[in-house]
Motif scaffolding. Structure first.
Motif, PDB file in Angstrom:
ATOM      1  N   GLU A 176       0.846  -1.197   0.000  1.00  0.00           N
ATOM      2  CA  GLU A 176       0.000   0.000   0.000  1.00  0.00           C
ATOM      3  C   GLU A 176       0.882   1.248   0.000  1.00  0.00           C
ATOM      4  O   GLU A 176       2.036   1.198   0.435  1.00  0.00           O
ATOM      5  CB  GLU A 176      -0.918   0.014   1.233  1.00  0.00           C
ATOM      6  N   GLN A 197      -8.523  10.339  -1.104  1.00  0.00           N
ATOM      7  CA  GLN A 197      -8.460   9.966  -2.509  1.00  0.00           C
ATOM      8  C   GLN A 197      -8.259   8.465  -2.679  1.00  0.00           C
ATOM      9  O   GLN A 197      -7.263   7.905  -2.232  1.00  0.00           O
ATOM     10  CB  GLN A 197      -7.328  10.745  -3.185  1.00  0.00           C
ATOM     11  N   THR A 198      -9.234   7.825  -3.348  1.00  0.00           N
ATOM     12  CA  THR A 198      -9.175   6.379  -3.571  1.00  0.00           C
ATOM     13  C   THR A 198      -9.179   6.023  -5.058  1.00  0.00           C
ATOM     14  O   THR A 198      -9.257   4.844  -5.407  1.00  0.00           O
ATOM     15  CB  THR A 198     -10.362   5.662  -2.890  1.00  0.00           C
ATOM     16  N   THR A 248     -16.079   4.826  -6.496  1.00  0.00           N
ATOM     17  CA  THR A 248     -15.584   5.917  -5.654  1.00  0.00           C
ATOM     18  C   THR A 248     -16.500   7.129  -5.708  1.00  0.00           C
ATOM     19  O   THR A 248     -16.898   7.677  -4.674  1.00  0.00           O
ATOM     20  CB  THR A 248     -14.161   6.326  -6.090  1.00  0.00           C
ATOM     21  N   GLU A 352      -8.250   2.676  -9.088  1.00  0.00           N
ATOM     22  CA  GLU A 352      -9.361   2.744  -8.129  1.00  0.00           C
ATOM     23  C   GLU A 352      -9.179   1.632  -7.108  1.00  0.00           C
ATOM     24  O   GLU A 352      -8.989   0.474  -7.473  1.00  0.00           O
ATOM     25  CB  GLU A 352     -10.711   2.608  -8.830  1.00  0.00           C
ATOM     26  N   VAL A 353      -9.189   2.021  -5.840  1.00  0.00           N
ATOM     27  CA  VAL A 353      -9.053   1.069  -4.739  1.00  0.00           C
ATOM     28  C   VAL A 353     -10.240   1.245  -3.805  1.00  0.00           C
ATOM     29  O   VAL A 353     -10.887   2.296  -3.791  1.00  0.00           O
ATOM     30  CB  VAL A 353      -7.721   1.273  -3.980  1.00  0.00           C
ATOM     31  N   PHE A 355     -12.755   1.957  -0.725  1.00  0.00           N
ATOM     32  CA  PHE A 355     -12.845   2.850   0.436  1.00  0.00           C
ATOM     33  C   PHE A 355     -13.187   1.991   1.653  1.00  0.00           C
ATOM     34  O   PHE A 355     -14.217   2.140   2.298  1.00  0.00           O
ATOM     35  CB  PHE A 355     -13.899   3.926   0.194  1.00  0.00           C
ATOM     36  N   VAL A 360      -7.566   2.398   5.289  1.00  0.00           N
ATOM     37  CA  VAL A 360      -8.607   3.430   5.176  1.00  0.00           C
ATOM     38  C   VAL A 360      -9.193   3.735   6.553  1.00  0.00           C
ATOM     39  O   VAL A 360      -9.398   4.902   6.911  1.00  0.00           O
ATOM     40  CB  VAL A 360      -9.706   2.984   4.204  1.00  0.00           C
ATOM     41  N   PRO A 378     -14.723   9.335   0.331  1.00  0.00           N
ATOM     42  CA  PRO A 378     -13.780   9.030  -0.747  1.00  0.00           C
ATOM     43  C   PRO A 378     -13.981   9.993  -1.913  1.00  0.00           C
ATOM     44  O   PRO A 378     -15.049  10.594  -2.070  1.00  0.00           O
ATOM     45  CB  PRO A 378     -14.170   7.612  -1.158  1.00  0.00           C
ATOM     46  N   TYR A 398      -3.217   5.480  -2.254  1.00  0.00           N
ATOM     47  CA  TYR A 398      -4.218   6.419  -1.741  1.00  0.00           C
ATOM     48  C   TYR A 398      -3.632   7.824  -1.723  1.00  0.00           C
ATOM     49  O   TYR A 398      -2.410   8.004  -1.631  1.00  0.00           O
ATOM     50  CB  TYR A 398      -4.640   6.037  -0.319  1.00  0.00           C
TER      51      TYR A 398
END
Length: 441
Positions: A176, A197-198, A248, A352-353, A355, A360, A378, A398
C-alpha cells in the motif's frame, strides 16, 4: 544527541522545513528540462541524516534526484507501507505572482510559493514527522518506505517510474502507498468533510498526426493536413462525454446526499451537478470525475504562410475514468476520423481502490481524532500521482496529505495556480494526523 534537541517536535519545525523547500527552484518543464531536484534532495538528505537515518540518494539523470529511507516498524511480519512525495514543481511565471514564487514568504499565516500545496507541504510534513519519531525513539506500526521522488509533474520517468523499473528492491514487501491530493477538508452544508483519494483518472497525452499533399498556398488543396487535424481537434474538443459514476464517485455523492439532504440518482446529471455544487471549492476537482475528458492542448503545422505543409499535428490531454479506458479510446479514435492517426506521448492507467480496509480505517480515525465532528468521504482525482507508477508493482495507492483548511479557501485553485499558498495552521494539523497514522497503521 542533546535533551534539548530531542524536545523539538514536528509542529516546531514543519513550517520552517516547508519554507526552505519552497526556496529551491525545482521547476519541471518536461523533457528533462529545468534545474532538477538535486539541491532540494540534498536538503532532504541533511534532515534525515541529522537524526541518525541512513537514506539512499540516487539520480536517474544528472540533477534528477531521489531520496529513499526505510523505517523499521514494530511488527516486521506486516506488509510495508510506502509514504511518498515529489520534489519537483510546475514552472511559475514570476510576473503573474504577487510575490516571488521561490522566496517562500510567510504572510498572514500563509506560506506562499510554487509547490506550497503541490506538494512541498506534504514533503515537509513527512520530514517533520519522521524526524520527531526518530528523535523520540518511536517506530511506526509497520515498515514504512519514505520516498521523495523527482519528475512527478512530467509523468515520473526520472522519479517513481525510474525507481520501479530499476530499483524494485526499494519496495520489497510493500502493498500500500500514501501520497498527495487527498485528506484535505472542504465544507459541505456547514460541516467539515475530508476527502480521501481512492481513485485517479487515467493519463493519456496523445499526439494526433495528419498527412496530406504539400504545395503552394495559392493552389486548391483537397488533401490538406492542417484541415484534417484541425477538424479532428474540433470534434474531440467539442465532444460531450456522458456522465458515468465509478464506485468511488458513487460513494462520494451518496455521502454528500446524506450530508445535504439533496437527492441522488446515478443516472441523473442534474442531480449529480447539484451535489457537486454543494461541495464548495472541492467541486472544481470532483466535477471532472463524473465523465471522461479530452482537451486539445497543442497544435503545430507548417513553416511559411504560403506553403501547405505535408504534416500537421495536435496534442490531446485525455483523462478516462477507471473501467472506461478502452471505451473512451475507441470513441476518441472514431472522433479523430480517417486520415488522422493517434500516437501516445505518455500513458498511465486509471486507478481505483476500495474505500475500506485497515489502512482506510486508520486514515479516517487519524483525521477524526483531531476533528471529531467531521466526515471522511472518498473521492477521485482528475489528475494523476506517482501512485500510477507504484501500481505496476501491485501497490494500492491512496491520496492522503491531511490539511484542515479555511472554509473560504479555494484549495483546488492553488494547484498549478498563481499565488499558490498553504496555511501554517493546516501544516500543524497535518503533522498531528500523519504522526498518529504512522503510529497505528
Amino acid at each position: 544527541m542533546s535533551t534539548e534537541h530531542n524536545t523539538i517536535t514536528a509542529a516546531d519545525e514543519v513550517a520552517k522545513i516547508c519554507q526552505e523547500l519552497l526556496r529551491f527552484d525545482t521547476s519541471n518543464f518536461g523533457n528533462n528540462e529545468g534545474p532538477g531536484e538535486r539541491k532540494a534532495a540534498e536538503y532532504v538528505m541533511e534532515l534525515l541524516t541529522e537524526v541518525g537515518l541512513d537514506p539512499q540518494y540516487f539520480e536517474s539523470a544528472p540533477g534528477r534526484a531521489n531520496v529513499v529511507v526505510r523505517l523499521e516498524g514494530t511488527d516486521p511480519t506486516r506488509d510495508a507501507l510506502v509514504l511518498h512525495g515529489h520534489l519537483d514543481v510546475v514552472p511559475a511565471q514570476a510576473d503573474e505572482w504577487s510575490v516571488d514564487p521561490f522566496a517562500g514568504e510567510l504572510i498572514d499565516g500563509m506560506l506562499w510559493g510554487r509547490g506550497a500545496v503541490d506538494m512541498k507541504d506534504m514533503v515537509a510534513m513527512m520530514l517533520a514527522v519522521v524526524r520527531q519519531m526518530v528523535r523520540e525513539g518511536r517506530k511506526p506500526a509497520r515498515d514504512v518506505i519514505v520516498a521523495f521522488f523527482a519528475d512527478e509533474e512530467a509523468g515520473g520517468e526520472y522519479g517513481a517510474h525510474y525507481a520501479v523499473s530499476n530499483m524494485r528492491e526499494i519496495f520489497d514487501g510493500a502493498t500500500e502507498a500514501i501520497s498527495e491530493v487527498g485528506g484535505y477538508s472542504t465544507m459541505i452544508n456547514g460541516q467539515r468533510a475530508y476527502l480521501l483519494q481512492t481513485a485517479e483518472k487515467s493519463l493519456s497525452w496523445l499526439r494526433l498526426i495528419a498527412e496530406g499533399r504539400a504545395g503552394h498556398g495559392s493552389q486548391v488543396a483537397e488533401d490538406n493536413a492542417v484541415t484534417k487535424v484541425a477538424a479532428a481537434i474540433a470534434r474531440i474538443g467539442q465532444h460531450k462525454w456522458p456522465y458515468q459514476t465509478t464506485p468511488t464517485v458513487d460513494a462520494l455523492l451518496r455521502g454528500v446526499s446524506e450530508m445535504t439532504g439533496l437527492p441522488y440518482e446515478p443516472e441523473n446529471p442534474e442531480l449529480i451537478d447539484a451535489l457537486i455544487d454543494a461541495m464548495g471549492p472541492a467541486a472544481r476537482f470532483v466535477g471532472a470525475t463524473v465523465r471522461n475528458s479530452t482537451n486539445p492542448t497543442q497544435l503545430a503545422a507548417g513553416y511559411k504562410a504560403n506553403v501547405i505543409p505535408r504534416v500537421a499535428e495536435g496534442v490531446i490531454d485525455a483523462r478516462f475514468l477507471p473501467g472506461y479506458e478502452a471505451e473512451g479510446r475507441a470513441t476518441l479514435d472514431e472522433l479523430a476520423g480517417p486520415g488522422v492517426r493517434i500516437e501516445p506521448i505518455h500513458v498511465a492507467p486509471a486507478l481505483e481502490v476500495p474505500f475500506s480496509g485497515t489502512l482506510v480505517d486508520k486514515m479516517s480515525a487519524a483525521v477524526l481524532a483531531e476533528d471529531p465532528g467531521a466526515k471522511v468521504l472518498p473521492y477521485m482525482l482528475s489528475g494523476g500521482t506517482d501512485n500510477k507508477s507504484l501500481s505496476v508493482l501491485g501497490i494500492a495507492g491512496y491520496g492522503f496529505a491531511p490539511l484542515q483548511l479555511p472554509a473560504d479557501m479555494d484549495f483546488p485553485a492553488m494547484f498549478h495556480g498563481v499565488d499558490e499558498r498553504v496555511p501554517v495552521s493546516a501544516l500543524l494539523f497535518g503533522v498531528k494526523v500523519l504522526d498518529r497514522l504512522l503510529a497505528n497503521a
